[in-house]
Design a protein around this motif. Structure first.
Motif, PDB file in Angstrom:
ATOM      1  N   ILE A 157       3.013   5.880  -4.327  1.00 33.82           N
ATOM      2  CA  ILE A 157       3.985   5.625  -3.272  1.00 33.82           C
ATOM      3  C   ILE A 157       3.503   6.248  -1.968  1.00 33.82           C
ATOM      4  O   ILE A 157       3.713   5.700  -0.895  1.00 33.82           O
ATOM      5  N   ILE A 158       2.846   7.401  -2.082  1.00 30.99           N
ATOM      6  CA  ILE A 158       2.343   8.091  -0.893  1.00 30.99           C
ATOM      7  C   ILE A 158       0.918   8.564  -1.101  1.00 30.99           C
ATOM      8  O   ILE A 158       0.436   8.672  -2.236  1.00 30.99           O
ATOM      9  N   GLN A 159       0.279   8.856   0.021  1.00 33.30           N
ATOM     10  CA  GLN A 159      -0.979   9.607   0.026  1.00 33.30           C
ATOM     11  C   GLN A 159      -0.810  10.695   1.072  1.00 33.30           C
ATOM     12  O   GLN A 159      -0.507  10.400   2.230  1.00 33.30           O
ATOM     13  N   THR A 160      -0.959  11.942   0.670  1.00 33.67           N
ATOM     14  CA  THR A 160      -0.764  13.054   1.605  1.00 33.67           C
ATOM     15  C   THR A 160      -2.086  13.485   2.221  1.00 33.67           C
ATOM     16  O   THR A 160      -3.149  13.314   1.624  1.00 33.67           O
ATOM     17  N   TRP A 161      -1.986  14.041   3.422  1.00 31.92           N
ATOM     18  CA  TRP A 161      -3.174  14.579   4.098  1.00 31.92           C
ATOM     19  C   TRP A 161      -2.768  15.805   4.900  1.00 31.92           C
ATOM     20  O   TRP A 161      -1.703  15.830   5.549  1.00 31.92           O
ATOM     21  N   ASN A 162      -3.610  16.838   4.844  1.00 32.49           N
ATOM     22  CA  ASN A 162      -3.469  18.006   5.716  1.00 32.49           C
ATOM     23  C   ASN A 162      -4.861  18.516   6.034  1.00 32.49           C
ATOM     24  O   ASN A 162      -5.855  18.006   5.482  1.00 32.49           O
ATOM     25  N   ASP A 163      -4.958  19.483   6.898  1.00 31.25           N
ATOM     26  CA  ASP A 163      -6.288  19.880   7.375  1.00 31.25           C
ATOM     27  C   ASP A 163      -7.166  20.529   6.317  1.00 31.25           C
ATOM     28  O   ASP A 163      -8.365  20.715   6.543  1.00 31.25           O
ATOM     29  N   ARG A 164      -6.617  20.851   5.151  1.00 31.07           N
ATOM     30  CA  ARG A 164      -7.438  21.371   4.057  1.00 31.07           C
ATOM     31  C   ARG A 164      -8.266  20.257   3.412  1.00 31.07           C
ATOM     32  O   ARG A 164      -9.154  20.533   2.601  1.00 31.07           O
ATOM     33  N   ASP A 165      -7.978  19.016   3.780  1.00 31.26           N
ATOM     34  CA  ASP A 165      -8.742  17.893   3.253  1.00 31.26           C
ATOM     35  C   ASP A 165      -9.993  17.595   4.076  1.00 31.26           C
ATOM     36  O   ASP A 165     -10.745  16.668   3.749  1.00 31.26           O
ATOM     37  N   ILE A 166     -10.203  18.342   5.143  1.00 38.98           N
ATOM     38  CA  ILE A 166     -11.394  18.146   5.975  1.00 38.98           C
ATOM     39  C   ILE A 166     -12.622  18.672   5.239  1.00 38.98           C
ATOM     40  O   ILE A 166     -12.616  19.795   4.725  1.00 38.98           O
ATOM     41  N   GLU A 167     -13.650  17.855   5.176  1.00 36.52           N
ATOM     42  CA  GLU A 167     -14.865  18.236   4.465  1.00 36.52           C
ATOM     43  C   GLU A 167     -15.811  19.014   5.377  1.00 36.52           C
ATOM     44  O   GLU A 167     -15.751  18.911   6.603  1.00 36.52           O
ATOM     45  N   ALA A 168     -16.691  19.777   4.750  1.00 34.58           N
ATOM     46  CA  ALA A 168     -17.670  20.581   5.500  1.00 34.58           C
ATOM     47  C   ALA A 168     -18.512  19.674   6.392  1.00 34.58           C
ATOM     48  O   ALA A 168     -18.973  18.611   5.973  1.00 34.58           O
ATOM     49  N   ARG A 207       0.852  -1.177   0.000  1.00 34.04           N
ATOM     50  CA  ARG A 207       0.000   0.000   0.000  1.00 34.04           C
ATOM     51  C   ARG A 207       0.892   1.233   0.000  1.00 34.04           C
ATOM     52  O   ARG A 207       2.091   1.168   0.200  1.00 34.04           O
ATOM     53  N   PHE A 208       0.279   2.372  -0.223  1.00 41.38           N
ATOM     54  CA  PHE A 208       1.000   3.637  -0.165  1.00 41.38           C
ATOM     55  C   PHE A 208       1.355   3.982   1.275  1.00 41.38           C
ATOM     56  O   PHE A 208       0.771   3.440   2.219  1.00 41.38           O
ATOM     57  N   ALA A 209       2.303   4.873   1.435  1.00 39.81           N
ATOM     58  CA  ALA A 209       2.635   5.395   2.763  1.00 39.81           C
ATOM     59  C   ALA A 209       1.778   6.628   3.029  1.00 39.81           C
ATOM     60  O   ALA A 209       1.617   7.488   2.165  1.00 39.81           O
ATOM     61  N   ARG A 210       1.199   6.684   4.221  1.00 44.45           N
ATOM     62  CA  ARG A 210       0.368   7.834   4.590  1.00 44.45           C
ATOM     63  C   ARG A 210       1.270   8.955   5.102  1.00 44.45           C
ATOM     64  O   ARG A 210       2.050   8.753   6.029  1.00 44.45           O
ATOM     65  N   VAL A 211       1.139  10.144   4.510  1.00 41.03           N
ATOM     66  CA  VAL A 211       1.969  11.294   4.880  1.00 41.03           C
ATOM     67  C   VAL A 211       1.072  12.397   5.436  1.00 41.03           C
ATOM     68  O   VAL A 211       0.195  12.912   4.734  1.00 41.03           O
ATOM     69  N   PHE A 212       1.287  12.741   6.701  1.00 40.66           N
ATOM     70  CA  PHE A 212       0.547  13.812   7.368  1.00 40.66           C
ATOM     71  C   PHE A 212       1.419  15.066   7.345  1.00 40.66           C
ATOM     72  O   PHE A 212       2.595  15.014   7.693  1.00 40.66           O
ATOM     73  N   ILE A 213       0.856  16.209   6.942  1.00 39.55           N
ATOM     74  CA  ILE A 213       1.616  17.453   6.867  1.00 39.55           C
ATOM     75  C   ILE A 213       1.080  18.432   7.900  1.00 39.55           C
ATOM     76  O   ILE A 213      -0.083  18.834   7.857  1.00 39.55           O
TER      77      ILE A 213
END
Length: 236
Positions: free
Chosen positions: A110-121, A79-85
């Motif tokens: 290779i990765i999946q990035t996540w940051n707080d802009r990905d939070i849905e309404a 699986r991809f590596a989860r990357v938190f920013i």
């Protein structure tokens, strides 16, 4: 034996991989499950994407055939590596630059990035941040004076990230984006900072080159982690 997918934040609780595939095939986004005596709502795509990307799996018989082929050939499914920013919102432009230069790793799954802009309404932002912070394999800190001054970045996200780093549950990577007295932060001592020699990104003569080196360093870190933990689908 059945392949299972653990529920984030719910030790000992899980759903079966086949059940999630069935929900996905039915085009059901969320379903309810009783966990520890309470009814919780689970996101099908979020759970499945935690073990493999949608493009890497089929549904129904196709997925089972793919699993059989993997077992017969001995191919390891990764699986991809989860990357938190973690970043200060005042440095959002630099966040965008980082994500742009990480796009080759995302496109190669290779990765999946996540940051707080990905939070849905309508979502609980604290809950989503905590959930993704706990699931991350790599936690990137975009360090600046603004980041250090932010109570949430410093006291919440960075503190928890470093705690997971010490337990070898995740890898923390500081990226110095603006000039700051970050070396005075004892918690960051001993961590190799990017870009090279910890020279702030905003002070780089060629930022594209510096960001490329950051992207390559992240890729090397993942390759090193995979040597110990191949990010296998089973039990991920």
């Amino acid at each position: 034996p059945a392949e299972i997918v653990p529920l984030p934040g719910q030790p000992g609780e899980h759903v079966t991989y086949d059940e999630l595939l069935a929900w996905e095939q039915d085009r059901t986004r969320k379903f309810k499950k009783v966990v520890a005596g309470s009814v919780v709502e689970l996101d099908v795509q979020e759970l499945l994407n935690g073990v493999e990307l949608a493009v890497e799996r089929g549904s129904g018989r196709a997925a089972r055939d793919k699993q059989t082929l993997d077992e017969r050939t001995g191919i390891t499914h990764r699986r991809f590596a989860r990357v938190f920013i973690s970043y200060s919102h005042k440095d959002e432009r630099l966040l965008d630059e980082l994500k742009t230069h990480l796009s080759p790793l995302r496109r190669q799954r290779i990765i999946q990035t996540w940051n707080d802009r990905d939070i849905e309404a309508g979502e609980d932002w604290r809950e989503k941040i905590n959930e993704n912070l706990e699931r991350a394999d790599i936690i990137i800190l975009l360090v600046s004076a603004r980041f250090i001054a932010s109570d949430y970045c410093y006291k919440k996200e960075m503190k928890r990230a470093l705690a997971r780093h010490r337990k070898q549950e995740a890898r923390v990577v500081p990226i110095i984006v603006r000039d700051a007295n970050w070396k005075a932060i004892k918690e960051l001592k001993g961590l190799e900072a990017l870009p090279k020699d910890g020279k702030p990104m905003m002070n780089q003569t060629n930022r594209d080159t510096a960001w490329r080196e950051v992207s390559e360093s992240i890729q090397k870190i993942i390759e090193g982690m995979r040597a110990d933990d191949p990010f296998k689908r089973r039990g991920s």
